[in-house]
Motif scaffolding. Structure first.
Motif, PDB file in Angstrom:
ATOM      1  N   ILE A 485      16.094 -14.217 -17.411  1.00 33.74           N
ATOM      2  CA  ILE A 485      15.135 -13.711 -16.432  1.00 33.74           C
ATOM      3  C   ILE A 485      15.742 -12.663 -15.512  1.00 33.74           C
ATOM      4  CG2 ILE A 485      15.591 -15.495 -14.664  1.00 33.74           C
ATOM      5  CD1 ILE A 485      12.495 -15.501 -14.253  1.00 33.74           C
ATOM      6  N   GLU A 486      17.103 -12.753 -15.276  1.00 39.33           N
ATOM      7  CA  GLU A 486      17.728 -11.757 -14.396  1.00 39.33           C
ATOM      8  C   GLU A 486      17.639 -10.355 -15.005  1.00 39.33           C
ATOM      9  OE1 GLU A 486      19.159 -14.533 -15.335  1.00 39.33           O
ATOM     10  OE2 GLU A 486      19.644 -15.701 -13.535  1.00 39.33           O
ATOM     11  N   SER A 487      17.997 -10.248 -16.298  1.00 36.36           N
ATOM     12  CA  SER A 487      17.945  -8.929 -16.943  1.00 36.36           C
ATOM     13  C   SER A 487      16.506  -8.443 -17.081  1.00 36.36           C
ATOM     14  CB  SER A 487      18.620  -8.984 -18.320  1.00 36.36           C
ATOM     15  OG  SER A 487      18.037 -10.011 -19.113  1.00 36.36           O
ATOM     16  N   GLN A 488      15.580  -9.397 -17.302  1.00 34.48           N
ATOM     17  CA  GLN A 488      14.172  -9.006 -17.377  1.00 34.48           C
ATOM     18  C   GLN A 488      13.684  -8.480 -16.027  1.00 34.48           C
ATOM     19  OE1 GLN A 488      11.097 -12.031 -17.569  1.00 34.48           O
ATOM     20  NE2 GLN A 488      10.083 -10.927 -19.235  1.00 34.48           N
ATOM     21  N   GLU A 489      14.048  -9.183 -14.960  1.00 35.38           N
ATOM     22  CA  GLU A 489      13.648  -8.758 -13.618  1.00 35.38           C
ATOM     23  C   GLU A 489      14.244  -7.402 -13.265  1.00 35.38           C
ATOM     24  OE1 GLU A 489      14.006 -10.294  -8.995  1.00 35.38           O
ATOM     25  OE2 GLU A 489      14.549 -11.621 -10.640  1.00 35.38           O
ATOM     26  N   GLU A 490      15.500  -7.185 -13.657  1.00 34.52           N
ATOM     27  CA  GLU A 490      16.145  -5.885 -13.399  1.00 34.52           C
ATOM     28  C   GLU A 490      15.415  -4.756 -14.129  1.00 34.52           C
ATOM     29  OE1 GLU A 490      20.533  -3.770 -14.008  1.00 34.52           O
ATOM     30  OE2 GLU A 490      20.270  -5.914 -14.374  1.00 34.52           O
TER      31      GLU A 490
END
Length: 659
Positions: A485-490
């Motif tokens: 989710i972190e890379s998706q949010e970025e």
């Protein structure tokens, strides 16, 4: 080396165009003349019968305008300009005054009488008034009223119907600067402009304006023109006290003495204006004729020979172009009168741009087809050496030397633009078209249509993550997958994704509001505005509705609702002055009208905010769906394992005990 297809000589192309498109249809011309003669005879006789004043003042009918000057083109409806010449009583003393005194209208003059009244002519007295200086003068407005009253009585007497060769024609009257007769019947429709005027001897110019008299007499001698009079025309809308001084017979004589191709040149220029349309239609026929007459005065008669049509036409186009660039095209008889001052600035600017493009293109290609693109598609006589032109496809003929002989070889190269549906005679003309602004705009339109079709494959939501089996994080809009989710949010916060999301939101709104056509749509759906829930009788009324303020206001409201989630539409403050509803809730900005609001809603700043808001909502929703968050420590995790490890950690347990 590839060469262009051979074409007809330039003169032949122009002659062919003239005969096909510009020359009047003889049968139609004869019928219009027959009906016109009957209409004029009947109306004038009835007018004299019903109006004593008109009977006393009427002298003759003078035939002017493009038709009688042999300059009428087939691209416009039939229109006949006629001057109703009034008589001047024999015992009346009069003179021309104030000619050239008004710098804005140097070709206007007063028609003054030395005596107060004529005891023998009530009709003459009825058209006299006192001017601003207290002198008795003939009133153009009063003359117009006498003519209009007489014509109305004549038309009423015949019940607006006239029988010609057992065919019924309807005759009605409308009012403009002249008195306008509208004639319509089987195979015939035309208008007749009737204008009151006086015919005056040239010798009267000596006392009114000696310079003008000298100039006119010199022109008559130079061109051997036998004219002894001029016209004083009453144009009530142009001036209520003065008359326009017009040398129509001399203009006609200039063209007749030049002869040759001068008439065809003027008609070709008028046809070019008519087929271009738009703003160019405001270049009046008299302006175009005056531009050519200046060239007539400068050139020898031999220059206008019929074999020189191509050169004469191009030279006159250049002459008009130079005049528009300089902003000055003077009247032939009144050098201080700039005819371009009657044009609005934006018309002059667009006309300059239009002609500048044509002239420059002709300088490069040296063919009249740049002025008349339809000449490119005229087929050549089929011979054994040429390949006939087929519909929508032309090939290039290439010469190839084989054993010292010249053979013809056909290349499979198409000289066609499928996007614009145009054919070309050679590779040079096609390349010129492909670089043109018109072609590039069509290419851009096609690209936009393709993008819209591709975007329809995606969901209405700007961004939506799809989680399946192994919690796969992805962005369908950008077609990307992420490990957590972190890379998706970025990615969601990146500029590239925001721009795509904003573009998708705008395109979805356009598709929702304007309801684009599809092959299965019925006629009723096509002629309907689903936004306003209205139906229309035709495409024109539908287009007018789409431009209306009421429709645009509804679009503005829908745009706010489409671009923002429902819980983000802020309530309006009733105490504030927002009665016009021109306000962006997301950016908290007021506007003065629908135009400024619409401009803001399309701005990059607003669209970025829309995308950012949508991203925040999606991220928040994803957090809740995945339950990968520790609200106590305010942390988000990429997977269930990392969350479970955190829940067992000393830091988390310490916070849990403190709570």
């Amino acid at each position: 080396m590839a060469v262009a297809l051979p074409s007809k000589p330039e003169n032949d192309l122009l002659e062919d165009l003239y005969n096909r498109k510009i020359k009047l249809d003889p049968a139609q011309d004869r019928k219009c003349q027959m009906v016109l003669t009957k209409v004029l005879t009947t109306v004038i006789e009835k007018a004299k019968e019903k109006s004593p004043h008109f009977k006393e003042l009427y002298k003759e009918t003078y035939k002017g305008g493009s038709y009688y000057d042999k300059l009428k083109v087939n691209s416009t409806d039939f229109e006949f300009d006629l001057n109703i010449v009034f008589k001047i009583p024999k015992q009346t003393n009069w003179y021309i005054a104030n000619l050239g005194d008004d710098v804005r209208k140097p070709n206007f003059a007063n028609f003054q009488a030395t005596s107060i009244r004529n005891p023998d002519s009530d009709a003459w007295n009825s058209i006299l008034i006192k001017d601003r200086q207290g002198n008795m003068a003939v009133s153009p407005k009063k003359m117009f009223e006498v003519l209009q009253t007489a014509v109305d009585r004549a038309i009423t007497d015949i019940n607006c119907v006239l029988l010609v060769n057992n065919e019924t024609f309807r005759v009605t009257r409308s009012t403009g600067a002249p008195v306008i007769l509208n004639v319509e019947g089987p195979g015939v429709k035309f208008t007749v402009d009737l204008v009151p005027s006086f015919k005056i001897e040239l010798c009267n110019l000596k006392t009114a304006c000696s310079d003008l008299h000298t100039r006119v007499v010199g022109m008559l001698k130079d061109f051997n023109i036998d004219v002894t009079s001029f016209m004083a025309i009453a144009l009530k809308n142009a001036s209520s006290e003065s008359f326009e001084v017009d040398f129509h017979d001399i203009e006609r004589g200039l063209l007749e003495k030049s002869g040759g191709c001068v008439y065809k040149v003027i008609k070709l220029i008028k046809y070019l204006r008519d087929t271009t349309g738009g703003t160019m239609s405001q270049l009046k026929s008299h302006l175009l004729k005056t531009s050519v007459m200046h060239h007539v005065i400068r050139q020898e008669r031999a220059y206008w020979k019929i074999d020189n049509l191509n050169i004469c036409f191009v030279d006159c186009i250049r002459n008009l172009w130079i005049g528009l660039q300089k902003g000055v095209i003077a009247d032939v008889f009144f050098p201080d009168l700039n005819m371009l001052e009657r044009l609005e600035r934006h018309v002059l600017t667009q006309a300059c741009t239009w002609l500048d493009g044509l002239v420059r293109k002709h300088n490069r290609m040296e063919t009249v087809s740049v002025f008349f693109p339809e000449l490119n598609t005229r087929c050549l006589p089929p011979t054994e050496n040429f390949i006939p032109v087929k519909a929508m496809q032309v090939t290039v003929v290439k010469k190839e030397l084989t054993n010292g002989n010249c053979n013809l070889k056909v290349e499979d190269t198409k000289l066609e633009c499928h996007i614009c549906e145009k054919l070309f005679s050679g590779i040079e003309s096609k390349e010129e078209h492909l670089r043109s602004k018109k072609h590039l705009n069509k290419v851009q339109e096609n690209d936009n249509e393709q993008k819209m079709k591709m975007e329809k494959a995606y969901s209405i939501t700007a961004v939506q993550a799809n989680q399946t089996n192994g919690r796969k994080f992805e962005c369908k809009l950008c077609e990307k997958s992420f490990t957590g989710i972190e890379s998706q949010e970025e990615h969601f916060m990146s500029t590239k994704h925001k721009n795509k999301a904003a573009f998708k939101t705008t395109q979805d709104f356009v598709a929702k509001v304007e309801q684009p056509l599809n092959s299965e749509a019925s006629v009723n759906e096509v002629l309907e505005c689903k936004t306003c829930q209205k139906s229309f009788s035709g495409i024109e009324s539908k287009d007018d509705h789409f431009k209306s303020r009421k429709h645009l206001n509804k679009i503005s409201e829908e745009r706010l609702q489409v671009n923002l989630p429902k819980n983000d539409i802020l309530p309006r403050n009733s105490g504030e002055d927002r009665a016009t509803s021109f306000f962006c809730n997301l950016c908290q900005k007021p506007f003065t009208g629908i135009e400024s609001e619409a401009e803001h809603l399309k701005s990059k700043k607003h669209l970025n905010k829309v995308a950012e808001k949508a991203n925040q909502n999606n991220i928040l929703q994803k957090k809740q769906e995945n339950n990968l968050e520790c609200k106590l420590c305010d942390k988000i995790f990429s997977g269930i394992e990392s969350k479970e490890a955190h829940m067992k950690s000393k830091k988390h347990l310490t916070k849990f005990r403190e709570e």
